[in-house]
Design an enzyme around this catalytic site. Structure first.
Site, PDB file in Angstrom:
ATOM      1  N   ARG A 168      58.734  57.997  80.861  1.00 44.23           N
ATOM      2  CA  ARG A 168      58.750  57.209  79.513  1.00 44.23           C
ATOM      3  C   ARG A 168      57.346  56.300  79.779  1.00 44.23           C
ATOM      4  O   ARG A 168      56.812  55.913  78.651  1.00 44.23           O
ATOM      5  CB  ARG A 168      59.786  56.479  79.434  1.00 44.23           C
ATOM      6  CG  ARG A 168      59.895  55.903  77.957  1.00 44.23           C
ATOM      7  CD  ARG A 168      61.453  55.454  77.621  1.00 44.23           C
ATOM      8  NE  ARG A 168      61.808  54.257  78.382  1.00 44.23           N
ATOM      9  CZ  ARG A 168      63.127  53.936  78.443  1.00 44.23           C
ATOM     10  NH1 ARG A 168      64.128  54.387  77.686  1.00 44.23           N
ATOM     11  NH2 ARG A 168      63.553  53.020  79.346  1.00 44.23           N
ATOM     12  N   LYS A 186      57.804  52.008  75.087  1.00 46.41           N
ATOM     13  CA  LYS A 186      58.431  50.686  75.408  1.00 46.41           C
ATOM     14  C   LYS A 186      57.200  49.642  75.778  1.00 46.41           C
ATOM     15  O   LYS A 186      56.811  49.640  76.610  1.00 46.41           O
ATOM     16  CB  LYS A 186      59.427  50.858  76.749  1.00 46.41           C
ATOM     17  CG  LYS A 186      60.237  49.583  77.040  1.00 46.41           C
ATOM     18  CD  LYS A 186      61.416  50.173  78.084  1.00 46.41           C
ATOM     19  CE  LYS A 186      62.169  49.144  78.466  1.00 46.41           C
ATOM     20  NZ  LYS A 186      62.947  48.502  77.252  1.00 46.41           N
ATOM     21  N   GLU A 191      67.901  51.501  65.487  1.00 49.90           N
ATOM     22  CA  GLU A 191      68.479  50.950  66.767  1.00 49.90           C
ATOM     23  C   GLU A 191      68.680  49.509  66.719  1.00 49.90           C
ATOM     24  O   GLU A 191      68.242  48.830  65.853  1.00 49.90           O
ATOM     25  CB  GLU A 191      67.575  51.424  67.915  1.00 49.90           C
ATOM     26  CG  GLU A 191      66.259  50.803  67.900  1.00 49.90           C
ATOM     27  CD  GLU A 191      65.481  51.325  69.436  1.00 49.90           C
ATOM     28  OE1 GLU A 191      66.220  51.136  70.537  1.00 49.90           O
ATOM     29  OE2 GLU A 191      64.350  51.236  69.247  1.00 49.90           O
TER      30      GLU A 191
HETATM   31  N1  PLP Z   1      66.015  50.310  72.571  1.00 54.52           N
HETATM   32  C1  PLP Z   1      65.336  49.442  72.977  1.00 54.52           C
HETATM   33  C2  PLP Z   1      64.624  48.841  72.067  1.00 54.52           C
HETATM   34  C3  PLP Z   1      65.342  49.067  74.259  1.00 54.52           C
HETATM   35  O1  PLP Z   1      64.743  48.129  74.762  1.00 54.52           O
HETATM   36  C4  PLP Z   1      66.107  49.642  75.347  1.00 54.52           C
HETATM   37  C5  PLP Z   1      66.172  49.173  76.575  1.00 54.52           C
HETATM   38  O2  PLP Z   1      65.614  49.735  77.620  1.00 54.52           O
HETATM   39  C6  PLP Z   1      66.894  50.624  74.779  1.00 54.52           C
HETATM   40  C7  PLP Z   1      66.846  51.277  73.798  1.00 54.52           C
HETATM   41  C8  PLP Z   1      67.567  51.596  76.155  1.00 54.52           C
HETATM   42  O3  PLP Z   1      66.879  52.430  76.674  1.00 54.52           O
HETATM   43  P1  PLP Z   1      67.419  52.932  78.407  1.00 54.52           P
HETATM   44  O4  PLP Z   1      68.588  53.223  78.061  1.00 54.52           O
HETATM   45  O5  PLP Z   1      66.466  53.753  78.634  1.00 54.52           O
HETATM   46  O6  PLP Z   1      67.495  51.522  79.031  1.00 54.52           O
HETATM   47  C1  COI Z   2      66.424  47.124  79.125  1.00 56.47           C
HETATM   48  O1  COI Z   2      67.611  47.487  78.756  1.00 56.47           O
HETATM   49  O2  COI Z   2      66.386  47.528  80.381  1.00 56.47           O
HETATM   50  C2  COI Z   2      65.603  46.410  78.245  1.00 56.47           C
HETATM   51  O3  COI Z   2      64.460  46.639  78.609  1.00 56.47           O
HETATM   52  C3  COI Z   2      65.993  45.721  77.144  1.00 56.47           C
HETATM   53  C4  COI Z   2      65.435  44.244  77.408  1.00 56.47           C
HETATM   54  C5  COI Z   2      65.182  43.723  76.021  1.00 56.47           C
HETATM   55  C6  COI Z   2      66.268  43.298  78.275  1.00 56.47           C
END
Ligand code: PLP
Ligand code: COI
Length: 348
Positions: free
Chosen positions: A86, A189, A225
Site C-alpha cells: 500500500r 494513505k 468510510e
Molecule cells: N480508513 C482509513 C481512513 C484509515 O486511516 C485506516 C487506518 O489505517 C483504515 C481505513 C483501516 O486500514 P487498515 O485496516 O489497513 O489499518
Molecule cells: C491506523 O489505523 O493505523 C491509522 O492510520 C488511523 C490513524 C488515524 C490513527
C-alpha cells in the site's frame, strides 16, 4: 544489540492511543535515485528545510501497523507485506520513490526489535503501534516533487483507539464536508486526506459522536468510510457487506475480516455500494475496522439531523461482530490457527 531487555515499567492496560517516545527509530534517505542503507537513530526529530515539499504541498504518506506479543513471547506483525504494497501505491501516486518490500519489512523489524522493552506484554490489552512514513524533504519552492526523501519508522505502545477497552460501541456522524473526490487520493494513505478530515472529526465530536462518517462525494448517498476506519455491516437478510468505493482506503483489517466472515462464519459476503438512507433499516450490526480501530461496533449514526440507532436499540454488541473480533484478535495474537499465514514473527 541484545533485544531481550526488561520491559518498561508502564501501566500497559491504561494506555490510550497516544504518542509515547521510544528509544529507537529507523531512518533511510533517498537521493540521486537510490536509498541509502539506513539504520536506527535515537532522535525523534526530523530536521528539514523550510521549503520541504512535505511541509508545503503535503508530499508525504504513511502506514499504520501493530506488533503483538503472543502468549509464548513471540512478537507478531499482521500482514506487513500488504502495508508495504500500500505504501508503494501511495508513494508513486505523489511522485515519491518506492520502498523495496524487503527494505520496508526489515526497517519495521529493526524498529520493533530495538524497542523490545516497549512492546506491551501478552494479555495487557495494549500493542505496539508502528508508523512507517515517507516524506519529501529538502529545499524547494515551486510545485514540484522533492529532490530527496526520508523514510522513517517509529513505534509507540498504544491502548484502544476509542478510549475504551474490549468491545464497546461507538457512534458516527455523517460529515457535511467531503473526504475524497472520486478520482482523488482517497484510496491512498496520504496525510492530505487526514488534514482535510480534521474539521469533519471536530464537527462529529461536537455532535457527541466518536468519529465522522463519510458518504460518497458525488451523490452523498453511499457509505464511504469513517475518519480512521472502514465500515462493515451485517444485514438482517443474512449477508455481510462492505462499501465498494474507489475513494476509500483499502483496509487490510477489512480485507481480513471479509475473509473470516466468509470462511469461518459461512456468511455470504459482498463488496458493493451501500445506500445509507435506503438500507439503514436492514442494518443488523455495523462496525468500524482498521489497525487502530481493530473492530469497533457502531451503535448509532447521525444523519439527516437526527440520531439513528442501529438495529433498534443500538446498545448491544451483536454476535457476528463479537465472533469476528474474537477471530481477528485471536489470529493477531497467535492464539488461534492462522490458515493463511497472516502473522509474521519478528525474530528477536
Ligand atoms: N480508513 C482509513 C481512513 C484509515 O486511516 C485506516 C487506518 O489505517 C483504515 C481505513 C483501516 O486500514 P487498515 O485496516 O489497513 O489499518
Ligand atoms: C491506523 O489505523 O493505523 C491509522 O492510520 C488511523 C490513524 C488515524 C490513527
Amino acid at each position: 544489540m541484545d533485544a531481550k531487555v526488561n520491559k518498561k515499567d508502564l501501566d500497559w492496560s491504561k494506555l490510550g492511543f497516544q504518542y509515547q517516545r521510544t528509544d529507537y527509530r529507523f531512518r533511510a534517505t533517498w537521493s540521486n535515485g537510490s536509498w541509502d542503507e539506513g539504520g536506527l537513530i535515537e532522535s525523534e526529530f526530523i530536521s528539514t528545510h523550510e521549503g520541504a515539499p512535505a511541509l508545503h504541498y503535503a508530499q508525504q504518506c504513511f502506514e499504520g501497523m501493530k506488533a503483538q506479543t503472543a502468549e509464548d513471547g513471540r512478537v507478531l506483525l499482521f500482514r506487513p507485506d500488504l502495508n508495504s504494497d500500500r505504501m508503494n501505491l501511495a508513494g508513486p501516486r505523489l511522485l515519491m520513490p518506492e520502498i523495496p518490500r524487503e527494505m520496508f519489512i526489515a526497517a519495521v523489524e529493526q524498529a520493533v526489535r530495538a524497542n523490545y522493552a516497549w512492546i506491551p506484554p501478552y494479555g495487557s490489552g495494549a500493542s505496539l503501534y508502528i508508523r512507517p512514513m515517507l516524506v519529501g524533504i529538502g529545499e524547494n519552492l515551486g510545485l514540484k516533487p522533492a529532490k530527496s526523501y526520508e523514510f522513517r519508522v517509529f513505534v509507540s505502545p498504544v491502548g484502544p483507539y476509542y478510549q475504551q477497552a474490549g468491545l464497546a460501541l461507538i457512534s458516527l456522524a455523517v460529515s457535511d464536508v467531503d473526504r475524497a473526490a472520486p478520482k482523488g487520493t482517497g484510496s491512498f494513505k496520504v496525510g492530505a486526506n487526514y488534514a482535510g478530515g480534521l474539521l469533519a472529526t471536530k464537527r462529529a465530536q461536537e455532535l457527541g459522536a466518536n468519529e465522522a462518517l463519510y458518504l460518497d462525494s458525488l451523490e452523498n448517498r453511499y457509505i464511504d468510510e469513517a475518519g480512521s476506519a472502514n465500515i462493515i455491516i451485517a444485514l438482517k437478510d443474512g449477508t455481510f457487506v462492505t462499501p465498494k468505493s474507489d475513494a476509500i482506503l483499502p483496509s487490510i483489517t477489512r480485507r481480513s475480516i471479509m475473509t473470516l466472515a466468509s470462511e469461518q462464519l459461512n456468511l455470504s459476503i459482498e463488496e458493493r455500494p451501500i445506500d445509507l438512507r435506503k438500507e439503514f433499516s436492514n442494518f443488523k450490526e455495523v462496525a468500524a475496522c482498521g489497525t487502530a480501530a481493530v473492530l469497533t461496533p457502531v451503535g448509532r449514526i447521525w444523519f439527516d439531523n437526527e440520531w439513528h440507532d442501529v438495529n433498534d436499540d443500538g446498545k448491544s454488541v451483536g454476535p457476528i461482530m463479537q465472533k469476528l473480533y474474537d477471530l481477528l484478535i485471536g489470529i493477531q495474537k497467535g492464539e488461534i490457527a492462522d490458515p493463511h499465514g497472516w502473522v509474521h514473527e519478528v525474530v528477536l
